[in-house]
Write a protein that holds these residues in place. Structure first.
Motif, PDB file in Angstrom:
ATOM      1  N   TYR A 252       0.830  -1.202   0.000  1.00 42.88           N
ATOM      2  CA  TYR A 252       0.000   0.000   0.000  1.00 42.88           C
ATOM      3  C   TYR A 252       0.863   1.249   0.000  1.00 42.88           C
ATOM      4  N   ILE A 253       0.621   2.098  -0.988  1.00 42.04           N
ATOM      5  CA  ILE A 253       1.410   3.324  -1.093  1.00 42.04           C
ATOM      6  C   ILE A 253       1.140   4.260   0.077  1.00 42.04           C
ATOM      7  N   ASP A 254      -0.073   4.185   0.641  1.00 41.48           N
ATOM      8  CA  ASP A 254      -0.372   5.067   1.766  1.00 41.48           C
ATOM      9  C   ASP A 254       0.168   4.540   3.093  1.00 41.48           C
ATOM     10  N   ASP A 255       0.946   3.451   3.046  1.00 42.27           N
ATOM     11  CA  ASP A 255       1.764   3.095   4.198  1.00 42.27           C
ATOM     12  C   ASP A 255       3.052   3.923   4.209  1.00 42.27           C
ATOM     13  N   LEU A 256       3.391   4.509   3.061  1.00 42.83           N
ATOM     14  CA  LEU A 256       4.605   5.318   2.948  1.00 42.83           C
ATOM     15  C   LEU A 256       4.334   6.806   3.060  1.00 42.83           C
ATOM     16  N   VAL A 257       3.169   7.226   2.576  1.00 43.66           N
ATOM     17  CA  VAL A 257       2.851   8.645   2.520  1.00 43.66           C
ATOM     18  C   VAL A 257       1.363   8.801   2.814  1.00 43.66           C
ATOM     19  N   PRO A 258       0.934   9.870   3.495  1.00 48.18           N
ATOM     20  CA  PRO A 258      -0.498  10.026   3.771  1.00 48.18           C
ATOM     21  C   PRO A 258      -1.327  10.033   2.489  1.00 48.18           C
TER      22      PRO A 258
END
Length: 407
Positions: A252-258
């Motif tokens: 999940y990309i939103d584990d790296l950035v909000p």
């Protein structure tokens, strides 16, 4: 001269004038291009599709075809008929955004708008030079592109069975010479649909292969019954391969950035997004580079071999998943436990596409090394005897399979 002789002479002259005014019979030589969406390169010769194997024995097949990036349906089908990389023809994804045109969705009305489609597809190339083309559901054929639309075409309808599609192709070849196409394209998505739903080797996918192979047998029998076996160059290929993806193999990309820091365009095997204005540094610092099972780049810094990253329709940041994985957002719907997918890097062996061809222009029993799918367009132009439009392809890799390799 007796009157009866004058009458006979008059009839003879009239007959001669009439014959001279008749058009020359149109050549019965045609090119039939068949796409089996998602067909892996290792299916020809495997015994899973006997009719396809027979076509390969009668002519040539390639070890595989290198798809263009991204390895998706619309970009690669349009590359096959233009010889242009997606970065050049503008269909850079199945779903994309243009600064002026708005949103493109491959199964929506936007796909019928010719302004999205750059370059010149082979049916336009042919018709500009006096020929006739027919397309059965090929991506791009429902739009007016470069001032041309195929003379014969149908709007895509996935409910039309393979048998009926083949019957329509044969019906076009039955037309009188003045209306008969010299190029016919046929698009078949049944394997792709089945593999997406249940996995590339599932029972459903294998049934789809059997149905498609029966369609190819029907097509070959129909050509022979019409005496066209020696007059039609038949090419069967695919746009890309297929790989299985498990539902749990996701990052999940939103584990790296909000999540509120980005504007995602699409996700899956590749993900594209733009940072929200004012948050560029934050997003780039968090996502650029290598991560667990995926990697992200600025659009202009993607691997050079992908020939991708300059078109304004490509989002600012592109992330590519490793084989068997996907990149997703946590609030998006969960994926199936197992499904076939494509969209992986073009050098991934699972993405290799198939190519088989037979007919009067091809030597029997030959096998070609791998080549890029941009090379199909110059091959089509060569077989049709027309001047190709500007393209990124090269006929040279396919010349060894041609009977007259010097041309």
């Amino acid at each position: 001269m007796p009157p009866r002789h004058l009458v006979a002479l008059l009839f003879l002259l009239l007959a001669m004038v009439g014959c001279a005014s008749l058009p020359e019979p149109a050549s019965r030589h045609a090119v039939l291009l068949v796409s089996i969406d998602g067909l892996p390169a290792d299916v020809p010769g495997s015994g899973r599709m006997p009719a396809l194997d027979a076509i390969a024995r009668e002519g040539t097949r390639a070890e595989w075809v290198n798809p263009s990036y991204p390895t998706l349906t619309f970009p690669n089908h349009y590359t096959l008929v233009t010889g242009l990389r997606p970065d050049h023809h503008g269909i850079v994804h199945n779903n994309m955004r243009d600064p002026a045109l708005g949103r493109f969705v491959s199964k929506d009305a936007s796909a019928h708008d010719g302004r999205w489609w750059g370059g010149e597809p082979i049916w336009a190339t042919l018709q500009r030079q006096g020929g006739i083309a027919a397309t059965m559901f090929w991506p791009g054929s429902e739009a007016d592109i470069a001032g041309e639309r195929p003379r014969h075409w149908q709007r895509f309808n996935g409910a039309v069975p393979v048998q009926a599609r083949v019957q329509q192709v044969l019906a076009w070849l039955d037309l009188p010479p003045a209306r008969r196409p010299r190029l016919v394209t046929l698009y078949l998505e049944q394997y792709d649909v089945a593999a997406h739903a249940a996995g590339m080797d599932s029972d459903r996918a294998m049934r789809a292969l059997a149905t498609l192979d029966a369609g190819l047998a029907q097509l070959r029998d129909g050509l022979r019954a019409r005496g066209l076996g020696d007059n039609v160059d038949l090419i069967v290929l695919s746009d890309h391969g297929m790989a299985d993806v498990r539902g749990e193999d996701v990052r999940y990309i939103d584990d790296l950035v909000p999540a509120d820091a980005i504007l995602p365009e699409y996700g899956g095997q590749l993900m594209g997004f733009a940072p929200r204005p004012g948050r560029e540094r934050e997003v780039e610092a968090a996502v650029l580079g290598r991560h667990d099972h995926f990697q992200c780049w600025r659009k202009g810094e993607l691997p050079a071999g992908w020939h991708y990253g300059r078109n304004p329709r490509i989002p600012a940041i592109v992330c590519q998943a490793d084989h068997g994985w996907r990149v997703w957002m946590r609030h998006w719907p969960a994926q199936a436990a197992l499904k076939g997918e494509h969209g992986f890097a073009p050098e991934d062996p699972g993405m290799r596409a198939a190519f088989v061809a037979a007919g009067p222009s091809f030597r029997a029993g030959t096998q070609l090394p791998a080549f890029d799918n941009v090379d199909v367009y110059p091959l089509l132009a060569h077989l049709l005897g027309i001047a190709p439009a500007p393209n990124d392809g090269d006929l040279a890799p396919l010349r060894p399979a041609l009977r007259d390799a010097r041309r």
